[in-house]
Design a protein around this motif. Structure first.
Motif, PDB file in Angstrom:
ATOM      1  N   GLU A   1       0.861  -1.327  -0.024  1.00 17.93           N
ATOM      2  CA  GLU A   1       0.132  -0.038   0.025  1.00 17.93           C
ATOM      3  C   GLU A   1       0.841   1.170  -0.181  1.00 17.93           C
ATOM      4  OE1 GLU A   1      -3.320   0.251  -0.601  1.00 17.93           O
ATOM      5  OE2 GLU A   1      -3.015  -1.886  -0.629  1.00 17.93           O
ATOM      6  N   ILE A   2       1.964   1.184   0.677  1.00 19.76           N
ATOM      7  CA  ILE A   2       2.831   2.340   0.678  1.00 19.76           C
ATOM      8  C   ILE A   2       3.418   2.648  -0.620  1.00 19.76           C
ATOM      9  CG2 ILE A   2       5.156   3.208   1.651  1.00 19.76           C
ATOM     10  CD1 ILE A   2       4.141   1.937   4.418  1.00 19.76           C
ATOM     11  N   ALA A   3       3.764   1.577  -1.330  1.00 24.85           N
ATOM     12  CA  ALA A   3       4.272   1.422  -2.701  1.00 24.85           C
ATOM     13  C   ALA A   3       3.033   2.227  -3.470  1.00 24.85           C
ATOM     14  CB  ALA A   3       4.568   0.370  -3.347  1.00 24.85           C
ATOM     15  N   TRP A   4       2.061   1.911  -3.442  1.00 23.20           N
ATOM     16  CA  TRP A   4       0.954   2.627  -4.267  1.00 23.20           C
ATOM     17  C   TRP A   4       0.759   4.019  -3.919  1.00 23.20           C
ATOM     18  CZ3 TRP A   4      -0.844   0.907  -8.785  1.00 23.20           C
ATOM     19  CH2 TRP A   4      -1.027  -0.294  -8.992  1.00 23.20           C
ATOM     20  N   ILE A   5       0.893   4.494  -2.607  1.00 19.30           N
ATOM     21  CA  ILE A   5       0.940   5.746  -2.526  1.00 19.30           C
ATOM     22  C   ILE A   5       1.887   6.431  -2.864  1.00 19.30           C
ATOM     23  CG2 ILE A   5       0.892   7.457  -0.379  1.00 19.30           C
ATOM     24  CD1 ILE A   5      -0.532   5.174   1.216  1.00 19.30           C
ATOM     25  N   THR A   6       3.098   5.963  -2.850  1.00 22.28           N
ATOM     26  CA  THR A   6       4.416   6.467  -3.360  1.00 22.28           C
ATOM     27  C   THR A   6       4.275   6.819  -4.851  1.00 22.28           C
ATOM     28  OG1 THR A   6       5.812   5.608  -1.516  1.00 22.28           O
ATOM     29  CG2 THR A   6       6.904   5.963  -3.451  1.00 22.28           C
ATOM     30  N   LEU A   7       3.758   5.776  -5.444  1.00 24.71           N
ATOM     31  CA  LEU A   7       3.659   5.986  -6.859  1.00 24.71           C
ATOM     32  C   LEU A   7       2.379   7.001  -7.203  1.00 24.71           C
ATOM     33  CD1 LEU A   7       4.254   4.731  -9.818  1.00 24.71           C
ATOM     34  CD2 LEU A   7       2.188   3.029  -9.353  1.00 24.71           C
TER      35      LEU A   7
ATOM     36  N   THR B   1       9.926  -1.058  -5.820  1.00 22.38           N
ATOM     37  CA  THR B   1      10.605  -2.182  -4.631  1.00 22.38           C
ATOM     38  C   THR B   1       9.513  -3.242  -4.435  1.00 22.38           C
ATOM     39  OG1 THR B   1      10.243  -1.132  -2.710  1.00 22.38           O
ATOM     40  CG2 THR B   1      12.268  -0.690  -3.770  1.00 22.38           C
ATOM     41  N   SER B   2       8.174  -2.814  -4.691  1.00 24.42           N
ATOM     42  CA  SER B   2       6.921  -3.491  -4.347  1.00 24.42           C
ATOM     43  C   SER B   2       6.030  -3.742  -5.468  1.00 24.42           C
ATOM     44  CB  SER B   2       6.093  -2.997  -3.374  1.00 24.42           C
ATOM     45  OG  SER B   2       7.268  -2.901  -1.854  1.00 24.42           O
TER      46      SER B   2
ATOM     47  N   GLY C   1      15.505  29.813 -13.106  1.00 22.65           N
ATOM     48  CA  GLY C   1      14.755  29.417 -12.009  1.00 22.65           C
ATOM     49  C   GLY C   1      13.787  28.092 -12.443  1.00 22.65           C
ATOM     50  N   PRO C   2      12.646  28.538 -13.513  1.00 25.05           N
ATOM     51  CA  PRO C   2      11.815  27.330 -13.881  1.00 25.05           C
ATOM     52  C   PRO C   2      12.672  26.099 -14.131  1.00 25.05           C
ATOM     53  CG  PRO C   2      11.148  29.513 -14.596  1.00 25.05           C
ATOM     54  CD  PRO C   2      12.386  29.809 -14.001  1.00 25.05           C
ATOM     55  N   SER C   3      13.647  26.215 -14.808  1.00 21.18           N
ATOM     56  CA  SER C   3      14.685  24.908 -15.080  1.00 21.18           C
ATOM     57  C   SER C   3      15.015  24.217 -13.989  1.00 21.18           C
ATOM     58  CB  SER C   3      15.549  25.573 -16.031  1.00 21.18           C
ATOM     59  OG  SER C   3      15.145  26.039 -17.183  1.00 21.18           O
ATOM     60  N   VAL C   4      15.456  24.792 -12.948  1.00 22.76           N
ATOM     61  CA  VAL C   4      16.164  24.332 -11.745  1.00 22.76           C
ATOM     62  C   VAL C   4      15.001  23.644 -11.083  1.00 22.76           C
ATOM     63  CG1 VAL C   4      16.932  24.580  -9.624  1.00 22.76           C
ATOM     64  CG2 VAL C   4      18.184  25.578 -11.614  1.00 22.76           C
ATOM     65  N   ALA C   5      13.657  24.176 -10.937  1.00 21.98           N
ATOM     66  CA  ALA C   5      12.571  23.858 -10.289  1.00 21.98           C
ATOM     67  C   ALA C   5      11.912  22.572 -11.061  1.00 21.98           C
ATOM     68  CB  ALA C   5      11.366  24.821 -10.015  1.00 21.98           C
ATOM     69  N   THR C   6      12.035  22.607 -12.191  1.00 23.34           N
ATOM     70  CA  THR C   6      11.572  21.459 -13.134  1.00 23.34           C
ATOM     71  C   THR C   6      12.267  20.325 -12.777  1.00 23.34           C
ATOM     72  OG1 THR C   6      10.371  23.035 -14.671  1.00 23.34           O
ATOM     73  CG2 THR C   6      10.870  20.881 -15.645  1.00 23.34           C
ATOM     74  N   LEU C   7      13.692  20.536 -12.895  1.00 23.01           N
ATOM     75  CA  LEU C   7      14.631  19.454 -13.060  1.00 23.01           C
ATOM     76  C   LEU C   7      14.593  18.720 -11.478  1.00 23.01           C
ATOM     77  CD1 LEU C   7      17.894  20.809 -14.926  1.00 23.01           C
ATOM     78  CD2 LEU C   7      15.989  18.825 -15.551  1.00 23.01           C
ATOM     79  N   ILE C   8      14.385  19.615 -10.345  1.00 19.47           N
ATOM     80  CA  ILE C   8      14.210  18.973  -9.192  1.00 19.47           C
ATOM     81  C   ILE C   8      12.917  18.050  -8.862  1.00 19.47           C
ATOM     82  CG2 ILE C   8      13.675  19.569  -6.836  1.00 19.47           C
ATOM     83  CD1 ILE C   8      15.780  22.203  -7.044  1.00 19.47           C
ATOM     84  N   VAL C   9      11.730  18.578  -9.486  1.00 21.96           N
ATOM     85  CA  VAL C   9      10.468  18.102  -9.318  1.00 21.96           C
ATOM     86  C   VAL C   9      10.570  16.868 -10.258  1.00 21.96           C
ATOM     87  CG1 VAL C   9       8.039  18.048 -10.074  1.00 21.96           C
ATOM     88  CG2 VAL C   9       9.215  19.882  -8.899  1.00 21.96           C
ATOM     89  N   MET C  10      11.383  16.787 -11.325  1.00 27.09           N
ATOM     90  CA  MET C  10      11.638  15.618 -12.194  1.00 27.09           C
ATOM     91  C   MET C  10      12.311  14.572 -11.515  1.00 27.09           C
ATOM     92  SD  MET C  10      13.457  15.525 -15.812  1.00 27.09           S
ATOM     93  CE  MET C  10      12.088  16.720 -16.435  1.00 27.09           C
ATOM     94  N   GLY C  11      13.353  14.955 -10.904  1.00 26.76           N
ATOM     95  CA  GLY C  11      14.283  13.880  -9.992  1.00 26.76           C
ATOM     96  C   GLY C  11      13.311  13.369  -8.851  1.00 26.76           C
ATOM     97  N   GLY C  12      12.578  14.118  -8.272  1.00 29.96           N
ATOM     98  CA  GLY C  12      11.753  13.635  -7.096  1.00 29.96           C
ATOM     99  C   GLY C  12      10.512  12.680  -7.918  1.00 29.96           C
ATOM    100  N   SER C  13      10.143  12.856  -9.061  1.00 31.72           N
ATOM    101  CA  SER C  13       9.282  12.080  -9.515  1.00 31.72           C
ATOM    102  C   SER C  13       9.849  10.718  -9.880  1.00 31.72           C
ATOM    103  CB  SER C  13       8.664  12.510 -11.005  1.00 31.72           C
ATOM    104  OG  SER C  13       7.739  11.762 -11.401  1.00 31.72           O
ATOM    105  N   VAL C  14      10.932  10.610 -10.573  1.00 33.80           N
ATOM    106  CA  VAL C  14      11.631   9.475 -10.846  1.00 33.80           C
ATOM    107  C   VAL C  14      12.197   8.907  -9.681  1.00 33.80           C
ATOM    108  CG1 VAL C  14      13.671   8.515 -12.128  1.00 33.80           C
ATOM    109  CG2 VAL C  14      12.444  10.451 -13.263  1.00 33.80           C
ATOM    110  N   TYR C  15      12.569   9.557  -8.475  1.00 26.77           N
ATOM    111  CA  TYR C  15      12.918   8.823  -7.300  1.00 26.77           C
ATOM    112  C   TYR C  15      11.858   7.984  -6.698  1.00 26.77           C
ATOM    113  CZ  TYR C  15      14.323   8.186  -2.374  1.00 26.77           C
ATOM    114  OH  TYR C  15      14.376   7.423  -1.241  1.00 26.77           O
TER     115      TYR C  15
ATOM    116  N   TRP D   1       2.249   5.518 -13.378  1.00 25.80           N
ATOM    117  CA  TRP D   1       2.974   6.731 -13.149  1.00 25.80           C
ATOM    118  C   TRP D   1       2.630   7.613 -14.334  1.00 25.80           C
ATOM    119  CZ3 TRP D   1       7.831   7.888 -15.723  1.00 25.80           C
ATOM    120  CH2 TRP D   1       8.494   8.894 -15.420  1.00 25.80           C
ATOM    121  N   THR D   2       2.776   7.213 -15.627  1.00 24.22           N
ATOM    122  CA  THR D   2       2.610   7.915 -16.793  1.00 24.22           C
ATOM    123  C   THR D   2       1.120   8.382 -17.157  1.00 24.22           C
ATOM    124  OG1 THR D   2       2.426   6.056 -18.092  1.00 24.22           O
ATOM    125  CG2 THR D   2       4.544   7.247 -18.085  1.00 24.22           C
TER     126      THR D   2
END
Length: 109
Positions: free
Chosen positions: A3-9, A54-55, A33-47, A65-66
């Motif tokens: 369930e945690i994996a689904w919430i994470t997803l 894992t589950s 600014g927008p480029s850095v913010a977008t890359l951070i959010v992108m990284g968070g999404s992939v992470y 996800w998509t």
């Protein structure tokens, strides 16, 4: 744990919507600014996607996800940018949501 994996997803999909929207504001990654913010959010999404793997099965997690990202981006486009609200377009979004729900409840593992 599953369930945690689904919430994470789910949150990974929301972040995918965020970086897709962010791309509109980067102006081809020429605005810092927008480029850095977008890359951070992108990284968070992939992470978060990687953590959910894992589950959850890869194919299921990636499709969900998509799908969440696509639905969120279309809804945001309608609300924020006045994009089309045609019946056929909304019906297609409903079909994507049905696919996401189906994968959630009928996934093998």
């Amino acid at each position: 744990m599953r369930e945690i994996a689904w919430i994470t997803l789910f949150f990974a999909g929301l972040l995918e919507t965020g970086w897709a929207l962010g791309l509109r504001y980067t102006e081809g990654f020429t605005k810092v600014g927008p480029s850095v913010a977008t890359l951070i959010v992108m990284g968070g999404s992939v992470y978060l996607l990687s953590r959910s793997l894992t589950s959850l099965p890869l194919g299921t997690a990636y499709a969900v996800w998509t799908g969440i990202g696509a639905v969120g981006t279309v809804i945001a486009g309608i609300i924020l940018f006045g994009e089309s609200r045609s019946v056929i377009r909304l019906l297609c979004i409903v079909l994507i949501v049905a696919g996401i729900v189906g994968l959630r409840f009928f996934s093998d593992t």
